[in-house]
Motif scaffolding. Structure first.
Motif, PDB file in Angstrom:
ATOM      1  N   VAL A  47       4.837   0.957 -27.261  1.00 49.52           N
ATOM      2  CA  VAL A  47       4.961  -0.034 -26.181  1.00 49.52           C
ATOM      3  C   VAL A  47       5.379   0.694 -24.903  1.00 49.52           C
ATOM      4  N   SER A  48       4.525   0.616 -23.887  1.00 51.95           N
ATOM      5  CA  SER A  48       4.772   1.309 -22.622  1.00 51.95           C
ATOM      6  C   SER A  48       5.715   0.514 -21.732  1.00 51.95           C
ATOM      7  N   ALA A  49       6.293   1.227 -20.783  1.00 49.69           N
ATOM      8  CA  ALA A  49       7.050   0.560 -19.722  1.00 49.69           C
ATOM      9  C   ALA A  49       6.119   0.421 -18.525  1.00 49.69           C
ATOM     10  N   THR A  51       5.684  -1.330 -14.280  1.00 45.47           N
ATOM     11  CA  THR A  51       6.252  -2.046 -13.135  1.00 45.47           C
ATOM     12  C   THR A  51       5.359  -3.214 -12.728  1.00 45.47           C
ATOM     13  N   ARG A  52       4.243  -3.431 -13.464  1.00 43.71           N
ATOM     14  CA  ARG A  52       3.399  -4.556 -13.059  1.00 43.71           C
ATOM     15  C   ARG A  52       4.041  -5.877 -13.511  1.00 43.71           C
ATOM     16  N   PRO A  53       3.766  -6.973 -12.787  1.00 38.53           N
ATOM     17  CA  PRO A  53       4.383  -8.249 -13.180  1.00 38.53           C
ATOM     18  C   PRO A  53       3.864  -8.723 -14.534  1.00 38.53           C
ATOM     19  N   ASP A  63       3.943  -6.112 -25.873  1.00 42.22           N
ATOM     20  CA  ASP A  63       2.822  -5.556 -25.101  1.00 42.22           C
ATOM     21  C   ASP A  63       3.335  -4.484 -24.134  1.00 42.22           C
ATOM     22  N   TYR A  64       4.416  -4.794 -23.476  1.00 38.57           N
ATOM     23  CA  TYR A  64       5.038  -3.861 -22.523  1.00 38.57           C
ATOM     24  C   TYR A  64       6.538  -4.134 -22.428  1.00 38.57           C
ATOM     25  N   PHE A  65       7.242  -3.152 -21.863  1.00 38.65           N
ATOM     26  CA  PHE A  65       8.590  -3.389 -21.362  1.00 38.65           C
ATOM     27  C   PHE A  65       8.410  -3.515 -19.855  1.00 38.65           C
ATOM     28  N   LEU A  82       6.929  10.568 -21.844  1.00 36.83           N
ATOM     29  CA  LEU A  82       6.023  11.596 -22.346  1.00 36.83           C
ATOM     30  C   LEU A  82       4.948  11.838 -21.287  1.00 36.83           C
ATOM     31  N   GLU A  83       4.520  10.743 -20.659  1.00 34.86           N
ATOM     32  CA  GLU A  83       3.575  10.773 -19.540  1.00 34.86           C
ATOM     33  C   GLU A  83       3.753   9.490 -18.769  1.00 34.86           C
ATOM     34  N   TYR A  84       3.350   9.498 -17.496  1.00 32.29           N
ATOM     35  CA  TYR A  84       3.284   8.250 -16.732  1.00 32.29           C
ATOM     36  C   TYR A  84       2.198   8.397 -15.694  1.00 32.29           C
ATOM     37  N   ARG A  91       2.873   1.197 -11.922  1.00 34.91           N
ATOM     38  CA  ARG A  91       3.131   2.384 -12.739  1.00 34.91           C
ATOM     39  C   ARG A  91       3.310   2.024 -14.214  1.00 34.91           C
ATOM     40  N   TYR A  92       2.856   2.931 -15.055  1.00 32.36           N
ATOM     41  CA  TYR A  92       2.900   2.750 -16.505  1.00 32.36           C
ATOM     42  C   TYR A  92       3.377   4.057 -17.123  1.00 32.36           C
ATOM     43  N   GLY A  93       4.235   3.970 -18.144  1.00 28.73           N
ATOM     44  CA  GLY A  93       4.710   5.199 -18.780  1.00 28.73           C
ATOM     45  C   GLY A  93       4.982   5.032 -20.268  1.00 28.73           C
ATOM     46  N   THR A  94       4.826   6.131 -20.992  1.00 23.39           N
ATOM     47  CA  THR A  94       5.041   6.137 -22.448  1.00 23.39           C
ATOM     48  C   THR A  94       6.434   6.679 -22.759  1.00 23.39           C
ATOM     49  N   PRO A  95       7.268   5.882 -23.434  1.00 22.32           N
ATOM     50  CA  PRO A  95       8.615   6.365 -23.777  1.00 22.32           C
ATOM     51  C   PRO A  95       8.558   7.540 -24.764  1.00 22.32           C
ATOM     52  N   LEU A 111      -1.252   5.415 -28.668  1.00 19.47           N
ATOM     53  CA  LEU A 111      -1.003   5.228 -27.233  1.00 19.47           C
ATOM     54  C   LEU A 111      -2.261   4.650 -26.614  1.00 19.47           C
ATOM     55  N   GLU A 112      -2.144   3.463 -26.034  1.00 19.30           N
ATOM     56  CA  GLU A 112      -3.283   2.898 -25.306  1.00 19.30           C
ATOM     57  C   GLU A 112      -3.001   3.127 -23.832  1.00 19.30           C
ATOM     58  N   ILE A 113      -3.570   4.200 -23.292  1.00 18.13           N
ATOM     59  CA  ILE A 113      -3.202   4.627 -21.940  1.00 18.13           C
ATOM     60  C   ILE A 113      -4.431   5.023 -21.124  1.00 18.13           C
ATOM     61  N   ASP A 114      -4.240   5.138 -19.815  1.00 16.52           N
ATOM     62  CA  ASP A 114      -5.374   5.452 -18.942  1.00 16.52           C
ATOM     63  C   ASP A 114      -5.741   6.945 -19.029  1.00 16.52           C
ATOM     64  N   VAL A 115      -6.830   7.308 -18.361  1.00 15.77           N
ATOM     65  CA  VAL A 115      -7.360   8.668 -18.455  1.00 15.77           C
ATOM     66  C   VAL A 115      -6.386   9.733 -17.916  1.00 15.77           C
TER      67      VAL A 115
END
Ligand code: 5GP
Length: 208
Positions: A47-49, A51-53, A63-65, A82-84, A91-95, A111-115
Motif C-alpha cells: 500500500v503506497s502513500a 498526496t492525492r485526494p 488502496d493508499y495511505f 523505497l521509491e517515490y 506524489r506517490y511512494g512505496t514504504p 508494487l503497482e507503481i508508475d514507470v
C-alpha cells in the motif's frame, strides 16, 4: 530444522520476490494486481502513500495511505521510501520498511507503481519481476478512459497523453521482463496470474 527424509523447505524459509506491475491508467492493472494478490498464496500488496485526494472508492490503508505534502516530505527526509515519483501532479511512494519486512518473511510483494518508480526499483533490485500491461491499441485505451466516466474530457486527454509517454518509456527503458496485452480482462487476469505463479514457483523450487 527439517526432519530426516524431508527435503522440502519450510514455507517460512523461502526467498521473497518483488513483483512490479505498471501500465497506463485505464488498462486494467488494478484488477490484475488484486487478482494476483488473491490467487497466489504468499502474495501481498504494498500500500503506497500518496498526496492525492481520497475519492469515494478509495479505502484508507487498503488502496493508499493518504498523507499531506508535509508528511510526504518528512518521509523522504527520513529515507522511508523505497521509491517515490510524481504522477499527474501528485506524489506517490512505496514504504521501504514494510516491503523489506515482507521480503524477509518470504512473501511475494506486489508494487503497482508508475514507470519512473519502476525503473528506480529495477536499479535497486535487479531481481524484481517487472510486468507491464498494455492496451490492445491507443484508440482502445482512449475509449476505455472515456467509458470509465470518472473524469472530464480535459483530464482524459491529459491521462491519454501521459499514457502514451509512459508506454514509450516502458518499451525503451529495458527494465520490463514481460509485456502483457489486455484484450479481454478475464483472459488477461488468467494469463498474468499464470506468468507470476510460474516465476514464483520457479524461484521457490530453486531454493533449498
Ligand atoms: P491512481 O491515483 O490512479 O490510483 O494512480 C496513479 C498512478 O500512480 C498509477 O500509475 C499508479 O500505478 C501509480 N502509483 C501508485 N502508487 C505508486 C507508488 O508508490 N509509486 C509510484 N512511483 N507510482 C505509484
Amino acid at each position: 530444522m527439517s526432519s530426516p527424509g524431508h527435503s522440502t523447505p519450510s514455507p517460512a524459509a523461502r526467498v521473497g520476490m518483488l513483483l512490479v506491475i505498471s501500465g497506463p491508467s485505464g488498462v486494467g492493472k488494478t484488477t490484475i494486481t488484486r487478482a494476483i494478490e488473491k490467487q497466489i498464496p504468499g502474495a501481498v500488496f504494498s500500500v503506497s502513500a500518496t498526496t492525492r485526494p481520497r475519492t469515494d472508492i478509495d479505502r484508507e490503508g487498503v488502496d493508499y495511505f493518504f498523507i499531506s505534502d508535509e508528511r510526504f516530505d518528512d518521509m523522504i527526509r527520513a529515507g522511508e521510501f523505497l521509491e517515490y515519483a510524481g504522477v499527474f501532479g501528485k506524489r506517490y511512494g512505496t514504504p521501504k520498511r514494510w516491503v523489506e519486512d515482507q521480503l524477509a518473511a518470504g512473501k511475494l510483494v506486489i508494487l503497482e507503481i508508475d514507470v519512473q518508480g519502476a525503473i528506480n526499483v529495477h536499479k535497486q533490485r535487479p531481481d524484481a519481476m517487472m510486468l507491464f500491461i498494455l492496451p490492445p491499441s491507443e484508440d482502445e485505451l482512449l475509449s476505455r478512459l472515456r467509458n470509465r466516466k470518472r473524469e472530464d474530457e480535459t483530464v482524459i486527454q491529459r491521462r491519454f497523453g501521459e499514457a502514451r509517454r509512459e508506454m514509450e518509456i516502458a518499451r525503451t527503458c529495458g527494465a520490463y521482463d514481460v509485456f502483457l496485452v489486455n484484450r479481454d480482462l478475464p483472459a488477461a487476469v488468467v494469463h498474468a496470474v499464470a506468468l507470476v505463479r510460474a516465476e514464483w514457483d520457479r524461484r521457490g523450487a530453486s531454493f533449498s
